[in-house]
Design a protein around this motif. Structure first.
Motif, mmCIF file in Angstrom:
data_model
loop_
_atom_site.group_PDB
_atom_site.id
_atom_site.type_symbol
_atom_site.label_atom_id
_atom_site.label_comp_id
_atom_site.label_asym_id
_atom_site.label_seq_id
_atom_site.Cartn_x
_atom_site.Cartn_y
_atom_site.Cartn_z
ATOM 1 N N GLN A 95 0.829 -1.201 0.000
ATOM 2 C CA GLN A 95 0.000 0.000 0.000
ATOM 3 C C GLN A 95 0.869 1.258 0.000
ATOM 4 O O GLN A 95 0.386 2.346 -0.272
ATOM 5 C CB GLN A 95 -0.937 0.012 1.217
ATOM 6 C CG GLN A 95 -2.165 -0.844 0.999
ATOM 7 C CD GLN A 95 -3.175 -0.688 2.105
ATOM 8 O OE1 GLN A 95 -2.854 -0.837 3.274
ATOM 9 N NE2 GLN A 95 -4.407 -0.385 1.739
ATOM 10 N N ASN A 195 -4.646 6.107 -3.525
ATOM 11 C CA ASN A 195 -4.768 4.974 -2.604
ATOM 12 C C ASN A 195 -4.658 3.640 -3.348
ATOM 13 O O ASN A 195 -5.223 3.464 -4.410
ATOM 14 C CB ASN A 195 -6.121 5.060 -1.899
ATOM 15 C CG ASN A 195 -6.187 4.155 -0.690
ATOM 16 O OD1 ASN A 195 -5.142 3.772 -0.159
ATOM 17 N ND2 ASN A 195 -7.367 3.801 -0.267
ATOM 18 N N ARG A 198 -4.645 -3.253 -0.590
ATOM 19 C CA ARG A 198 -3.728 -4.241 -0.060
ATOM 20 C C ARG A 198 -3.453 -5.325 -1.113
ATOM 21 O O ARG A 198 -4.378 -5.781 -1.762
ATOM 22 C CB ARG A 198 -4.396 -4.903 1.135
ATOM 23 C CG ARG A 198 -3.509 -4.998 2.315
ATOM 24 C CD ARG A 198 -4.275 -5.528 3.498
ATOM 25 N NE ARG A 198 -3.500 -5.264 4.696
ATOM 26 C CZ ARG A 198 -2.424 -5.976 5.019
ATOM 27 N NH1 ARG A 198 -2.050 -6.986 4.288
ATOM 28 N NH2 ARG A 198 -1.733 -5.664 6.085
#
Ligand code: UDP
Ligand code: MG
Length: 313
Positions: A95, A195, A198
């Motif tokens: 991330q 963003n 994961r």
């Protein structure tokens, strides 16, 4: 040399992919580096994977905690054992994209900045409720404390040795890195990125875990909750005085009809609640003081392939 600190807690799913991606990106950067894998008491095969990577690649060092101490402790252990002139902290789950390392390195190399910090420009893929509380948290903490904390800031940050030493000098037991990074200052360049999800495994943060972490952050970097008791006390005293005047004057004019039992009780409960709440706030700070005075170590390393490892700090 660049030291890359990677806290890992139950990351068996992503660790090999992380290592592969990191190695590829570091080839692009082209500087000498070491990777410090911190095993924060994982219950899966994370440690096994770490020892395997360390056997393959001598740049990989692993440090295994005696139990789970939390990400803050893992980062602190990394800072303590890092030998590089530059240090970067990043998550194992991709991330914190390793592709940014090259740009971060270049920005630091110009000598104009002491650290390059990263910030998510959006919160895509996050639960709306979580985003809402996260935003509120940043508003509140920035109003209440002197550490300036950027909304969406990640712990993914590359910095010079000077800044690392400053961070190490902050030996507080209750650590809140986002606040510590801001508090030490230095010239910081902010890098935005979108963003990322994961790469595998699952997040270690529950909603309440995050909530508690947020409260901790506020208590660690602000004294203003404490003044709540004083201010509400002053306000209540003044209000009570006005009410008293009202009651006395009414008695003088109209005599004394017994009434208002319900309102009296509700006022008593209200004040009682306020007092307990204020006591609770004080209790939170006292609990922190208690932990600080015990001066316990932040972490205990039980196993490592680094001969000069500092096992306890
Ligand atoms: N982590 C850790 N100890 C913990 C919890 C998390 O070292 O007790 C590590 C985890 O392995 C990961 C990083 O901290 O590398 C961030 O955790 P996570 O991805 O779960 O948090 P999120 O990205 O969801 O905020
Ligand atoms: Mg993550």
């Amino acid at each position: 040399m660049l030291s890359i600190i990677v806290p890992c807690y139950n990351e068996q799913e992503v660790l090999p992919l992380f290592y592969e991606t990191l190695t590829r990106e570091m080839k692009e950067v082209g500087c000498p580096y070491e990777v410090l894998l911190i095993n924060d008491g994982s219950k899966d095969d994370t440690l096994k994977l770490m020892t395997k990577l360390a056997d393959q690649d001598e740049r990989v060092k692993y440090y295994s905690f005696s139990r789970n101490f939390g990400k803050e402790a893992a980062m602190y252990a990394g800072f303590t054992n890092a030998k590089g002139d530059y240090v970067v902290v990043m998550d194992a789950d991709l991330q914190d994209p390793p592709r940014l390392l090259k740009q971060m390195w270049e920005i630091l190399s110009t000598g104009e900045y002491d650290s390059v910090a990263t910030r998510r420009s959006d919160r895509k893929g996050e639960a709306p409720l979580r985003s809402f509380f996260a935003r509120k948290f940043y508003q509140v903490i920035n109003r209440m404390s002197d550490a300036d904390i950027m909304d969406g800031a990640r712990d993914f940050r590359m910095m010079r040795r000077e800044m690392v030493e400053a961070i190490l000098s902050m030996t507080e037991y209750n650590r809140f890195s986002k606040g510590i990074f801001g508090w030490v200052g230095f010239r910081t360049y902010w890098l935005d990125f979108e963003n990322e999800k994961r790469a595998g495994g699952s997040t270690k943060w529950s909603f309440w875990g995050l909530f508690r972490y947020a409260i901790d952050g506020i208590i660690n970097f602000s004294q203003s909750p404490l003044s709540f008791a004083s201010w509400s006390g002053i306000f209540m005293t003044m209000l009570a005085f006005v009410m008293l005047l009202f009651v006395v004057i009414r008695k003088l004019i109209f005599g004394d009809p017994v009434a208002g039992w319900a309102s009296t009780i509700s006022v008593i409960i209200f004040i009682g609640g306020l007092q307990l709440f204020s006591l609770g706030i004080m209790g939170q700070y006292i609990a922190k003081i208690y932990m600080e005075t015990k001066d316990r170590p932040h972490f205990i390393i039980s196993e490592s392939n680094d001969e000069d490892v500092k096992k306890i700090r």
